[in-house]
Design an enzyme around this catalytic site. Structure first.
Site, PDB file in Angstrom:
ATOM      1  N   HIS A   1      12.346  -1.241   4.230  1.00  0.00           N
ATOM      2  CA  HIS A   1      12.586  -0.306   5.327  1.00  0.00           C
ATOM      3  C   HIS A   1      13.829   0.542   5.093  1.00  0.00           C
ATOM      4  O   HIS A   1      13.835   1.745   5.386  1.00  0.00           O
ATOM      5  CB  HIS A   1      12.713  -1.071   6.645  1.00  0.00           C
ATOM      6  CG  HIS A   1      11.405  -1.529   7.211  1.00  0.00           C
ATOM      7  ND1 HIS A   1      10.431  -0.656   7.643  1.00  0.00           N
ATOM      8  CD2 HIS A   1      10.907  -2.773   7.418  1.00  0.00           C
ATOM      9  CE1 HIS A   1       9.383  -1.333   8.096  1.00  0.00           C
ATOM     10  NE2 HIS A   1       9.650  -2.625   7.952  1.00  0.00           N
TER      11      HIS A   1
ATOM     12  N   HIS B   1       0.860  -1.186   0.000  1.00  0.00           N
ATOM     13  CA  HIS B   1       0.000   0.000   0.000  1.00  0.00           C
ATOM     14  C   HIS B   1       0.892   1.231   0.000  1.00  0.00           C
ATOM     15  O   HIS B   1       1.930   1.257   0.669  1.00  0.00           O
ATOM     16  CB  HIS B   1      -0.891   0.011   1.246  1.00  0.00           C
ATOM     17  CG  HIS B   1      -1.394   1.378   1.618  1.00  0.00           C
ATOM     18  ND1 HIS B   1      -0.805   2.137   2.617  1.00  0.00           N
ATOM     19  CD2 HIS B   1      -2.398   2.134   1.128  1.00  0.00           C
ATOM     20  CE1 HIS B   1      -1.435   3.284   2.734  1.00  0.00           C
ATOM     21  NE2 HIS B   1      -2.398   3.316   1.832  1.00  0.00           N
TER      22      HIS B   1
ATOM     23  N   ARG C   1      -0.582  12.539  -0.054  1.00  0.00           N
ATOM     24  CA  ARG C   1      -1.677  13.478  -0.288  1.00  0.00           C
ATOM     25  C   ARG C   1      -1.310  14.870   0.239  1.00  0.00           C
ATOM     26  O   ARG C   1      -0.433  15.021   1.088  1.00  0.00           O
ATOM     27  CB  ARG C   1      -2.941  12.985   0.418  1.00  0.00           C
ATOM     28  CG  ARG C   1      -2.729  12.737   1.902  1.00  0.00           C
ATOM     29  CD  ARG C   1      -3.858  11.923   2.531  1.00  0.00           C
ATOM     30  NE  ARG C   1      -3.598  11.660   3.941  1.00  0.00           N
ATOM     31  CZ  ARG C   1      -2.930  10.609   4.389  1.00  0.00           C
ATOM     32  NH1 ARG C   1      -2.465   9.709   3.540  1.00  0.00           N
ATOM     33  NH2 ARG C   1      -2.730  10.437   5.684  1.00  0.00           N
TER      34      ARG C   1
END
Length: 280
Positions: A151, A118, A122
């Site tokens: 990571h 995912h 924004r």
């Protein structure tokens, strides 16, 4: 038509360009696997509760040989936030006007050895202006090498801006991407940040760096794992894990709620749901 200022236009342009680059890379992976799958794009428009035009977006969806189902959406919306929900949004307690533009991506993979993922970034405007987003890796069958790669790439992106960013945003992701009723995390984490406000230029640069880091690391992980062998037990593990993923997105995910509450396109909002899942 929404009227955008220079910052809003710059953010929208970046999110749309990142969408194009990600979709091109994912289609290239499908070509490498001998598939001719391509993204199908569905434009949609939004009407604000006031009756005025409220912006819109484009849902991009591909179902292929490697990507069983992947959605890459962009949207730019604005207008008035509704009632009590509006009061819960940062900076909108006394003024319901809002603007939001962003990219949202979820990939569910055919091979359970390839991690799902995912990513969302924004830019929102109320009486305040801020960036938010992040990325998290969701392997049904975790592999240490892939987790470390993901990571490390995000950490490098964070460290280039502020050494405090990665420990803070990694911990935020660990806290956010958690399913309380199952008492499990939905994946192996990543980063999550919100309400990054203040000077637009460095915050925008950091948000771009997050997108670049995702585009760097995730395709590499997919190519590393997409030809790995798997069996029926692996598929069963994947489908049970997808059930947990669906529970999180329907019960806890803030982006899902924001999209539904602001009159977004239902198919675009729920593209995050997996194509096949099981509950025992």
């Amino acid at each position: 038509m929404l009227t955008l200022d220079a910052e809003q236009t710059a953010a929208r342009t970046w999110f749309e360009s990142l969408r194009t680059r990600i979709c091109t890379e994912f289609e290239a992976i499908e070509r490498e696997a001998g598939s001719d799958a391509r993204f199908e794009y569905l434009p949609w428009d939004r009407t604000d509760p006031s009756g005025a035009p409220g912006g819109g977006g484009v849902r991009g969806l591909m179902k292929g040989k490697v990507f069983e189902k992947v959605g890459v959406n962009v949207s730019t919306v604005g207008g008035l936030l509704d009632g009590e929900f509006g009061k819960s949004i940062h900076g909108a307690g006394d003024d319901p006007r809002f603007f939001a533009t962003g990219i949202s991506l979820v990939a569910h993979m055919a091979n359970p050895r390839v991690p799902a993922v995912h990513m969302n970034t924004r830019f929102l405007v109320t009486t305040k202006r801020w960036f938010g987003g992040g990325a998290d890796l969701n392997p049904p069958l975790p592999v240490v090498e892939d987790t470390a790669d993901f990571h490390a790439t995000l950490k490098a992106a964070c460290d280039a801006f502020d050494p405090a960013y990665h420990p803070r945003f990694k911990a935020w992701a660990d806290d956010y991407f958690y399913i309380p009723h199952r008492k499990v995390h939905r994946g192996v984490g990543g980063i999550f940040y919100d309400h990054l406000e203040g000077d637009f230029a460095p915050n925008f640069a950091f948000t771009r760096a997050v997108g670049e880091a995702f585009l760097d690391t995730y395709p590499r992980i997919v190519r590393r794992r997409m030809n790995d062998p798997f069996d029926a037990a692996d598929l069963a593990t994947q489908r049970a894990w997808r059930g947990r993923y669906a529970e999180f997105n329907l019960v806890y995910d803030r982006g899902t709620l924001f999209g539904l509450k602001t009159g977004g396109n239902i198919d675009a909002i729920l593209m995050s749901l997996p194509p096949v899942a099981t509950w025992d």
